[in-house]
Design an enzyme around this catalytic site. Sequence first.
Site, mmCIF file in Angstrom:
data_model
loop_
_atom_site.group_PDB
_atom_site.id
_atom_site.type_symbol
_atom_site.label_atom_id
_atom_site.label_comp_id
_atom_site.label_asym_id
_atom_site.label_seq_id
_atom_site.Cartn_x
_atom_site.Cartn_y
_atom_site.Cartn_z
ATOM 1 N N ASP A 199 -2.898 3.031 -6.223
ATOM 2 C CA ASP A 199 -3.325 2.274 -5.193
ATOM 3 C C ASP A 199 -2.202 2.964 -3.907
ATOM 4 O O ASP A 199 -1.753 4.021 -4.121
ATOM 5 C CB ASP A 199 -2.864 0.825 -5.503
ATOM 6 C CG ASP A 199 -3.578 -0.520 -4.495
ATOM 7 O OD1 ASP A 199 -3.644 -0.089 -3.294
ATOM 8 O OD2 ASP A 199 -4.280 -1.071 -5.100
ATOM 9 N N HIS A 273 -7.621 2.518 -0.433
ATOM 10 C CA HIS A 273 -6.528 2.000 -1.433
ATOM 11 C C HIS A 273 -5.650 3.446 -2.074
ATOM 12 O O HIS A 273 -5.217 3.362 -3.149
ATOM 13 C CB HIS A 273 -6.639 1.157 -2.680
ATOM 14 C CG HIS A 273 -6.729 -0.279 -2.326
ATOM 15 N ND1 HIS A 273 -5.761 -1.282 -2.195
ATOM 16 C CD2 HIS A 273 -7.769 -0.883 -1.891
ATOM 17 C CE1 HIS A 273 -6.165 -2.383 -1.684
ATOM 18 N NE2 HIS A 273 -7.514 -2.356 -1.712
ATOM 19 N N GLU A 340 -12.534 -2.832 -0.234
ATOM 20 C CA GLU A 340 -11.445 -2.885 1.035
ATOM 21 C C GLU A 340 -11.153 -1.531 1.433
ATOM 22 O O GLU A 340 -10.162 -1.178 1.996
ATOM 23 C CB GLU A 340 -10.006 -3.572 0.511
ATOM 24 C CG GLU A 340 -10.300 -4.909 0.174
ATOM 25 C CD GLU A 340 -8.981 -5.700 -0.040
ATOM 26 O OE1 GLU A 340 -8.792 -6.788 0.127
ATOM 27 O OE2 GLU A 340 -8.169 -5.009 -0.971
HETATM 28 C C1 ACM Z 1 -9.409 -6.695 -4.748
HETATM 29 O O1 ACM Z 1 -8.774 -7.896 -4.857
HETATM 30 N N1 ACM Z 1 -9.074 -6.146 -3.589
HETATM 31 C C2 ACM Z 1 -10.352 -6.281 -5.655
#
Ligand code: ACM
Length: 625
Positions: A199, A273, A340
């Site tokens: 991440d 991420h 995201e």
């Molecule tokens: C997530 O909670 N962004 C998968």
Amino acid sequence: MNKIYLIIVCLFLIKLDVHSQGHIIPEPVATTWHEGYFLITPQTTIITNDDKEQRDLGTLLNSYLKQSTGYSLKKANTNRHSKSIRLLINKKSDTSIGDEGYHLTVASNTVYIKANKPAGLFYGIQTLVQLLPVQSMSLAAHNEPYKIPAVTITDYPRFKWRGLMLDVCRHFFTVQDVKKLIDEMVRYKYNLLHLHLSDDQGWRIEIKSLPELTKTGAWRVPRTGLWWDRQPPQPGEKATEGGFYTQDQIKDIIRYASEKNVQVMPEIDVPGHSLAAIASYPYLSCTKMNYGVNPGSKFYGVDDDALCAGNDSTYAFLEKVFTEIAALFPFEYIHVGGDECYKGFWKNCPVCQHCMQVNGLKNEEELQSYFIKRVEKILQSKGKKLMGWDEILEGGLPPDASVMSWRGMQGGIEAVKQKHHVVMSPAKYCYFDLYQGDPAAEPPTYSMLRLKDVYSFEPVPTGIDANYILGGQGNLWTESVPTFRHAEYMLWPRAVALSEVLWSPKDKLNWNGFVNKLEIHLRLFDIAGINYAKSFYDAIIIPSETTDSSLQLQFDTEIKGLQIYYTFDNTFPDQFSTLYKKTDGKIGIPKDAETLRVITFRQGKPIGKMITVPLADLEKRIKKK
Ligand code: ACM
Ligand code: ZN
């Protein structure tokens, strides 16, 4: 007549007593209690056949029983022992119980666990251990006889995917922590551990062909304050906080998990991420800027944390990563994230734009879809299946991808309609990083997921083909979880509730019955030194406004049988304070009052936390809605 009445009452009480032994979680498919019990003594023998897997299960059972009885029981592979506990694999498969199901019979002379596969024996053992009376689970109580009530149980899971996710990026957890989590989750018959391994705030797995990922990407500048409010890395500041798993450690975790019927699914979260990877290899982003690994400061849309989706060198990087990941993890799925992704830098990147033009992609969503499809080809070349968060639906799913639905059920429903497999993990029911009680009385985090809401989760929406729903999963993101102790606090008991949703038949779910069983389990958590939240005992504060915009309050509780006492006069409420009654409905606020204090009691004793909250904060909560 009176005598007969007395006998009936006595029989009823005996039966009640027998039934009160039943606190198995998750609730089995079918349970029939009998009179009598099996007594575990130092002479009790555990019988298995000579197969190594079964002998290991015998050893595991012995170790579980030793924790409570202190006995090291004999093990044997013959049937000549009476007073024995026998683990048996069916010679002829019993199709009614599948690979993970079992039959458990406890009688005065013997205990049998029968299953088709070792996994079924493993779960039969978990159930058997839960049948020991709680008061005998503590070695301190060594005068208690170790009686297991006579019972016959047939049991098998509703879903084959019963997962928990641990985010080891936002905070790193040691191998020992991960093993402890595995030990805890298998007690509730979870069979899948999803490790979120990359991440913006850390890369957590050794990739031998890409050493910078762990030399640079696993470390960030030390920070302690509120996540998202932290100071970004300063020039010259040393990145000393973090860690990663070596490949040997990963193998050790996988072996440990497989002995307990747990599969480990790795997640490498791309193309968004990805700041830790980009901090390690700046050529991976569109801007090619040098960034530090994020320490919990705001950066979304400012630092470029997405891999450049148009550049072949990105895919060469991913080929290397997934070659090593695929070789390490035996599980059929690799999770590639996909959630995201900020696409703003793709819009201004000539390489991304060129790629879109050449491939006829209309927008950046289609570019993400192109990216995920290329990643699927990489995984398929290594014999693996792709799983991603529900954003991978945008711009079109890769042909064989499976979807983990997190923003709600809708992504999962859409994927099923397209005949893709789905794991349901909607934040509203399954995100264990959210508040579980009033924000004024909990460590700071996001929105709200109470225990009762977890228990109300139904993974199969109506009107779709249930065969595509593999199961469900609870997720623990760890932005606000700096220690394993706190990870336990966030997981338990919400993950206990989810276990019953994922294992037990839908018609066996019963909230009040679950709470009664849970309270017994929490005593076991205390004995075992496992942390958990008692927030489900707390009062629920429901603020609203009158027509002339004055604050009014209503109270509630998640469980029945609690009394709610409150004050507005800056004193601590107790059972002599004002009692809130349901019939009070919405109560007004005394003039000039500033603070609400509220607490729950049960049978004259405080049981919930004291919640102290400024009335101005309650007004803000209404405005936020
Ligand atoms: C997530 O909670 N962004 C998968
Ligand atoms: Zn680009």
